[in-house]
Design a protein around this motif. Structure first.
Motif, PDB file in Angstrom:
ATOM      1  N   PHE A   1      12.077   2.464  32.049  1.00  0.00           N
ATOM      2  CA  PHE A   1      11.110   2.853  31.014  1.00  0.00           C
ATOM      3  C   PHE A   1      11.526   4.177  30.380  1.00  0.00           C
ATOM      4  O   PHE A   1      10.743   5.116  30.286  1.00  0.00           O
ATOM      5  CB  PHE A   1       9.707   2.940  31.612  1.00  0.00           C
ATOM      6  CG  PHE A   1       9.306   1.717  32.379  1.00  0.00           C
ATOM      7  CD1 PHE A   1       8.903   0.571  31.713  1.00  0.00           C
ATOM      8  CD2 PHE A   1       9.374   1.691  33.761  1.00  0.00           C
ATOM      9  CE1 PHE A   1       8.541  -0.564  32.410  1.00  0.00           C
ATOM     10  CE2 PHE A   1       9.020   0.565  34.470  1.00  0.00           C
ATOM     11  CZ  PHE A   1       8.606  -0.575  33.799  1.00  0.00           C
ATOM     12  N   ARG A   2      12.780   4.263  29.986  1.00  0.00           N
ATOM     13  CA  ARG A   2      13.327   5.497  29.433  1.00  0.00           C
ATOM     14  C   ARG A   2      12.561   5.916  28.185  1.00  0.00           C
ATOM     15  O   ARG A   2      12.338   5.119  27.281  1.00  0.00           O
ATOM     16  CB  ARG A   2      14.798   5.293  29.108  1.00  0.00           C
ATOM     17  CG  ARG A   2      15.475   6.512  28.536  1.00  0.00           C
ATOM     18  CD  ARG A   2      16.963   6.315  28.469  1.00  0.00           C
ATOM     19  NE  ARG A   2      17.622   7.502  27.940  1.00  0.00           N
ATOM     20  CZ  ARG A   2      18.927   7.717  27.979  1.00  0.00           C
ATOM     21  NH1 ARG A   2      19.710   6.811  28.543  1.00  0.00           N
ATOM     22  NH2 ARG A   2      19.449   8.804  27.475  1.00  0.00           N
ATOM     23  N   MET A   3      12.149   7.170  28.146  1.00  0.00           N
ATOM     24  CA  MET A   3      11.358   7.684  27.030  1.00  0.00           C
ATOM     25  C   MET A   3      12.262   8.199  25.916  1.00  0.00           C
ATOM     26  O   MET A   3      12.986   9.187  26.094  1.00  0.00           O
ATOM     27  CB  MET A   3      10.425   8.809  27.506  1.00  0.00           C
ATOM     28  CG  MET A   3       9.333   8.361  28.441  1.00  0.00           C
ATOM     29  SD  MET A   3       8.171   9.691  28.842  1.00  0.00           S
ATOM     30  CE  MET A   3       7.330   9.872  27.248  1.00  0.00           C
TER      31      MET A   3
ATOM     32  N   ALA B   1       8.746  14.994  33.268  1.00  0.00           N
ATOM     33  CA  ALA B   1       8.329  13.589  33.291  1.00  0.00           C
ATOM     34  C   ALA B   1       9.132  12.768  32.292  1.00  0.00           C
ATOM     35  O   ALA B   1       9.496  11.616  32.557  1.00  0.00           O
ATOM     36  CB  ALA B   1       6.830  13.488  32.991  1.00  0.00           C
ATOM     37  N   ALA B   2       9.414  13.349  31.132  1.00  0.00           N
ATOM     38  CA  ALA B   2      10.234  12.646  30.141  1.00  0.00           C
ATOM     39  C   ALA B   2      11.667  12.499  30.629  1.00  0.00           C
ATOM     40  O   ALA B   2      12.297  11.440  30.457  1.00  0.00           O
ATOM     41  CB  ALA B   2      10.196  13.394  28.807  1.00  0.00           C
TER      42      ALA B   2
ATOM     43  N   THR C   1      14.931   5.429  34.819  1.00  0.00           N
ATOM     44  CA  THR C   1      14.124   4.246  35.106  1.00  0.00           C
ATOM     45  C   THR C   1      14.290   3.247  33.957  1.00  0.00           C
ATOM     46  O   THR C   1      14.834   3.584  32.901  1.00  0.00           O
ATOM     47  CB  THR C   1      12.638   4.606  35.250  1.00  0.00           C
ATOM     48  OG1 THR C   1      12.089   4.887  33.949  1.00  0.00           O
ATOM     49  CG2 THR C   1      12.450   5.816  36.161  1.00  0.00           C
TER      50      THR C   1
ATOM     51  N   SER D   1      12.211   9.873  33.407  1.00  0.00           N
ATOM     52  CA  SER D   1      12.066   8.499  32.908  1.00  0.00           C
ATOM     53  C   SER D   1      13.400   7.916  32.465  1.00  0.00           C
ATOM     54  O   SER D   1      13.566   6.700  32.402  1.00  0.00           O
ATOM     55  CB  SER D   1      11.067   8.456  31.746  1.00  0.00           C
ATOM     56  OG  SER D   1      11.625   9.013  30.570  1.00  0.00           O
ATOM     57  N   TRP D   2      14.358   8.792  32.156  1.00  0.00           N
ATOM     58  CA  TRP D   2      15.677   8.314  31.720  1.00  0.00           C
ATOM     59  C   TRP D   2      16.431   7.604  32.836  1.00  0.00           C
ATOM     60  O   TRP D   2      17.415   6.909  32.582  1.00  0.00           O
ATOM     61  CB  TRP D   2      16.515   9.476  31.194  1.00  0.00           C
ATOM     62  CG  TRP D   2      15.924  10.149  29.996  1.00  0.00           C
ATOM     63  CD1 TRP D   2      14.922   9.670  29.185  1.00  0.00           C
ATOM     64  CD2 TRP D   2      16.273  11.425  29.456  1.00  0.00           C
ATOM     65  NE1 TRP D   2      14.624  10.572  28.187  1.00  0.00           N
ATOM     66  CE2 TRP D   2      15.453  11.664  28.330  1.00  0.00           C
ATOM     67  CE3 TRP D   2      17.205  12.400  29.822  1.00  0.00           C
ATOM     68  CZ2 TRP D   2      15.522  12.818  27.569  1.00  0.00           C
ATOM     69  CZ3 TRP D   2      17.294  13.558  29.057  1.00  0.00           C
ATOM     70  CH2 TRP D   2      16.459  13.766  27.942  1.00  0.00           C
TER      71      TRP D   2
ATOM     72  N   LEU E   1      10.719  10.208  41.062  1.00  0.00           N
ATOM     73  CA  LEU E   1       9.577  10.197  40.152  1.00  0.00           C
ATOM     74  C   LEU E   1       8.505  11.199  40.572  1.00  0.00           C
ATOM     75  O   LEU E   1       7.599  11.501  39.788  1.00  0.00           O
ATOM     76  CB  LEU E   1       8.982   8.787  40.081  1.00  0.00           C
ATOM     77  CG  LEU E   1       9.817   7.762  39.298  1.00  0.00           C
ATOM     78  CD1 LEU E   1       9.218   6.373  39.415  1.00  0.00           C
ATOM     79  CD2 LEU E   1       9.931   8.156  37.838  1.00  0.00           C
TER      80      LEU E   1
ATOM     81  N   SER F   1       8.642   6.543  22.433  1.00  0.00           N
ATOM     82  CA  SER F   1       7.813   6.617  23.631  1.00  0.00           C
ATOM     83  C   SER F   1       7.110   7.972  23.742  1.00  0.00           C
ATOM     84  O   SER F   1       5.971   8.054  24.201  1.00  0.00           O
ATOM     85  CB  SER F   1       8.663   6.391  24.886  1.00  0.00           C
ATOM     86  OG  SER F   1       9.228   5.097  24.868  1.00  0.00           O
TER      87      SER F   1
ATOM     88  N   SER G   1       6.118   6.732  31.711  1.00  0.00           N
ATOM     89  CA  SER G   1       7.260   6.456  32.581  1.00  0.00           C
ATOM     90  C   SER G   1       6.865   5.601  33.787  1.00  0.00           C
ATOM     91  O   SER G   1       7.638   5.476  34.737  1.00  0.00           O
ATOM     92  CB  SER G   1       7.913   7.760  33.047  1.00  0.00           C
ATOM     93  OG  SER G   1       6.962   8.623  33.639  1.00  0.00           O
ATOM     94  N   LYS G   2       5.654   5.051  33.777  1.00  0.00           N
ATOM     95  CA  LYS G   2       5.161   4.116  34.794  1.00  0.00           C
ATOM     96  C   LYS G   2       5.123   4.726  36.196  1.00  0.00           C
ATOM     97  O   LYS G   2       5.372   4.044  37.191  1.00  0.00           O
ATOM     98  CB  LYS G   2       6.020   2.837  34.808  1.00  0.00           C
ATOM     99  CG  LYS G   2       6.042   2.078  33.504  1.00  0.00           C
ATOM    100  CD  LYS G   2       4.666   1.561  33.121  1.00  0.00           C
ATOM    101  CE  LYS G   2       4.685   0.783  31.806  1.00  0.00           C
ATOM    102  NZ  LYS G   2       3.356   0.331  31.396  1.00  0.00           N
TER     103      LYS G   2
END
Length: 746
Positions: free
Chosen positions: A496-498, A487-488, A494, A491-492, A459, A502, A311-312
């Motif tokens: 960089f959604r997992m 963490a997953a 951002t 990321s939604w 984050l 991912s 998720s960077k």
């Protein structure tokens, strides 16, 4: 000296690639179907641990009950054996025994490849024999380790083929170079040997045979399997962590068999190889505390770190640090302190953290005027300090909890003030360095906008959830799992959604990231096994007791030296595990509280990464900065000097580790921070806004030591000395010595 404002505007600095996975020089890079197979192996390996640790089974996840699949949680020893075997398979698949050859030169047939393929026959035969033994035991055969029939089967049909295949695989791997994208037959052979070791040991340890380890009644096959397993672990450790730990492990192994010929406290009883190796691959050695932690807490938090990377979050940490601290004088150095501390807390490796964040911060430090060696030293010291930053503290704190039995939350709370002292000290050191060099902060247009960073402050939620869950009484495993899920989820929100892909990639990354630490922990277990069986740890404790009769400080200093020497060139986890077995018991016998003794050892194991002459973190930073490695290590030692003093504070003032009333803890923390400030001023020669003369610096160091001592009288003396020095510096402005005055031209 470079004026940062003299450069042309280049737009804002945006950290990218901090979360990218570093690729070691001997690591293979696969493509196509081979990549998919290896990635699947790695992801399954990591997910297996997540499932096992949370007590799930495949049937519970899918609703389908398959009798052949294991029900979790597995039996402890079997779980650890599978944990090591999986790491061996992945490690030999991914990491080459030697450097790669040029593209196109490793093709074609080679006699050594035929040797490796031929050796696959005895390796597979060993597996077939181990499987046959397992089938016989499952059918009710009472296995007798003393029976000639059974011994012949284990020696000639299992043991010798396995050892021969293992030796051939290791030697051929050393001799035969391959291209980077090719799988070596020798490494496939070693993976098969790892499976043969695991099947046999699981079979034996699932019966009453585990009670016979270390006795003449142990089946000879256990000893032979342990020989092969030890060789496999040491070879993988050499590939992923270098020779330092292998050399130390080899010395300890030699000691087992020559200890009866050594004089003094090094003298050990005569130990037969069968007895030693029948015990070293048990919870008294390889399967002991180090592997117990690597198979539970460490791999769980590696999975957590992998999800954060997906998720960077690492990029965000660095950009946030630039937005907060970039405008202050010497801004990139302060960014390195903040960002490297956060990243080091999660990934738990000093050198790896240097590579991840230093590739951005070190060039920027050089750009604003820091000498190359200082830029590398700041990054090395900050990355190393991440491992003493709660709540995660890298991996060493988990091993401390396992060895001592002290709750992990107690360890994390006790680490708060020492961690603050460490990073405050580095901050003062780099700030005073920037002041001496006349630096300014970076321009606003060069930095990320703080308001943009604040919009993504969510984050930090996974780390906040981790802390909250731990202090609400959740188990470490449950807290880590919740943080990973968080963490997953975050990321939604951002770019960089997992998704499913991912998440699988994160598990794949976690499996790869775990190889080094698992190999290191298993190899450290070999040393722990030697210490346990030979009793050298107890004899070392008697030496410390003898020194303490002359001077308790001398005993502590000697323990510090041993902990640093054991840690030089070794990853922190292994350094602490070994030092905890050798040094900590002696400190406890001196009357030092258990937590204080282990923190003492832990801190010096950590700072061994920046202690010359062998300083892994400093060497990694020097590789990026272009400075001399030895000069960088000396500079990082100076920047992190407070870390070499703080452990002595534990002994003289337990309030530093939260042992005392709130008033005592607060007073100890405040006076220690002031002491660290004075120490940094004395070391850097900068006080009251100007350069300081040599006698001013000496007085500052003396005042600092008084403040750090922790007693009320010494605090008052330290304050008095500091006040006197302040008046002298402000009123008389004594000339600084020439060495400091010209430092800015370095």
């Amino acid at each position: 000296m470079t004026d940062p404002h003299s450069a042309d505007p280049q737009g804002p600095i945006v950290a990218e690639g901090v979360d990218d996975e570093p690729v070691e020089g001997n690591r293979r890079i696969f493509t196509g179907r081979t990549y998919l197979v290896v990635a699947a192996m790695s992801a399954i390996y990591a997910f297996f641990h997540m499932a096992a640790l949370n007590g799930m089974s495949i049937g519970e996840l899918t609703g389908i009950r398959i009798p052949l699949l294991p029900t979790f949680p597995m039996e402890t020893w079997n779980f650890r054996i599978v944990h090591i075997a999986g790491a061996l398979i992945l490690g030999f698949t991914l990491y080459s025994a030697r450097g790669f050859v040029d593209e196109g030169t490793g093709q074609g047939r080679h006699p050594l490849d035929f040797v490796a393929w031929a050796a696959m026959i005895p390796a597979l035969y060993a597996i077939w024999t181990a499987w046959g033994i397992a089938s016989q035991i499952a059918s009710g055969v009472q296995w007798n380790g003393m029976s000639p029939e059974f011994k012949n089967l284990e020696i000639y049909h299992y043991g010798l083929p396995l050892v021969a295949a293992t030796a051939i695989g290791i030697v051929v791997g050393w001799l035969r170079g391959r291209e980077r994208g090719q799988v070596s037959p020798a490494d496939l052979l070693l993976s098969v040997c790892g499976v043969a070791v695991a099947i046999y040991l699981i079979t034996m340890y699932s019966t009453l045979m585990r009670n016979s380890t270390g006795t003449p009644f142990a089946p000879i096959g256990i000893s032979i399997a342990a020989v092969a397993g030890t060789a496999l672990i040491m070879e993988l450790t050499r590939r992923v962590a270098g020779l330092a730990l292998i050399v130390i492990s080899g010395i300890f192994l030699i000691y087992v068999f020559v200890g009866d010929m050594l004089p003094g406290f090094l003298n050990a009883p005569n130990i037969q190889w069968t007895r030693f190796f029948s015990q070293v691959y048990t919870d008294a050695g390889i399967l002991g505390p180090t592997t117990a932690v690597s198979s539970t807490y460490i791999i769980l938090f590696i999975i957590f770190a992998a999800f954060l990377q997906a998720s960077k979050v690492g990029d965000y940490f660095v950009n946030f640090a630039f937005a907060v601290a970039g405008r202050s004088r010497g801004g990139p150095a302060k960014v390195a302190i903040f960002a490297s501390g956060l990243m080091g807390m999660i990934n738990g490796t000093s050198a790896g953290n240097v590579v991840a964040t230093g590739s951005l911060t070190i060039p920027l430090m050089k750009k604003v005027g820091y000498p190359a060696r200082t830029a590398g030293a700041v990054e090395a010291a900050a990355s190393t300090g991440g491992q003493i930053m709660p709540p995660i503290m890298g991996a060493g704190a988990f091993i401390m909890a396992e060895i001592t039995g002290i709750p992990y939350t107690d360890i994390a709370v006790a680490a708060i003030i020492p961690a603050v002292l460490y990073f405050v000290s580095i901050y003062f050191m780099v700030d005073f360095e920037a002041a001496k060099l006349g630096m300014r902060g970076m321009r606003s247009e060069e930095l990320p906008k703080l308001r943009d960073m604040m919009r993504r402050v969510f984050l930090f939620i996974p780390i906040i959830i981790l802390i909250y869950a731990l202090f609400m009484g959740y188990s470490i495993i449950r807290a880590g799992t919740l943080a990973t899920a968080a963490a997953a989820v975050v990321s939604w929100f951002t770019p960089f959604r997992m998704g499913l892909r991912s998440i699988v990639k994160a598990f794949d990354l976690a499996g790869i990231m775990s190889i080094q630490i698992i190999a290191v922990c298993a190899c450290a277990g070999i040393i722990v096994g030697v210490i346990s069986l030979t009793g050298v740890g107890a004899r070392f404790s008697s030496v410390l007791l003898g020194l303490a009769e002359a001077s308790q400080f001398l005993a502590l200093f000697f323990a510090m030296c041993i902990a640093i020497l054991l840690g030089m060139g070794m990853p922190t986890t292994a350094a602490y595990a070994v030092a905890a077995s050798v040094v900590a018991p002696g400190l406890v016998q001196l009357g030092i509280p258990l937590l204080t003794a282990h923190f003492f050892v832990f801190y010096f194991a950590v700072v061994s990464a920046i202690t010359p002459p062998v300083a892994l973190a400093s060497y990694a930073a020097a590789g990026i900065s272009g400075a001399n490695p030895m000069e960088t290590s000396v500079a990082s030692f100076k920047i992190g000097i407070s870390a070499f003093i703080v452990p002595f504070m534990f002994f003289y003032n337990g309030a530093i580790l939260m042992d005392g009333t709130w008033f005592e803890v607060i007073r100890a923390g405040v006076t220690a921070v002031f002491g660290v400030y004075l120490l940094s001023s004395g070391m850097q020669g900068w006080f009251a806004g100007s350069l300081a003369a040599w006698f001013i610096r000496l007085g500052l160091v003396l005042a600092a030591l008084c403040m750090i001592a922790g007693g009320l009288v010494t605090d008052l003396i330290g304050i008095a000395i500091a006040a006197l020095i302040f008046v002298i510096q402000l009123k008389f402005r004594p000339a600084a010595d020439a060495q400091i005055a010209v430092r800015g031209s370095d």
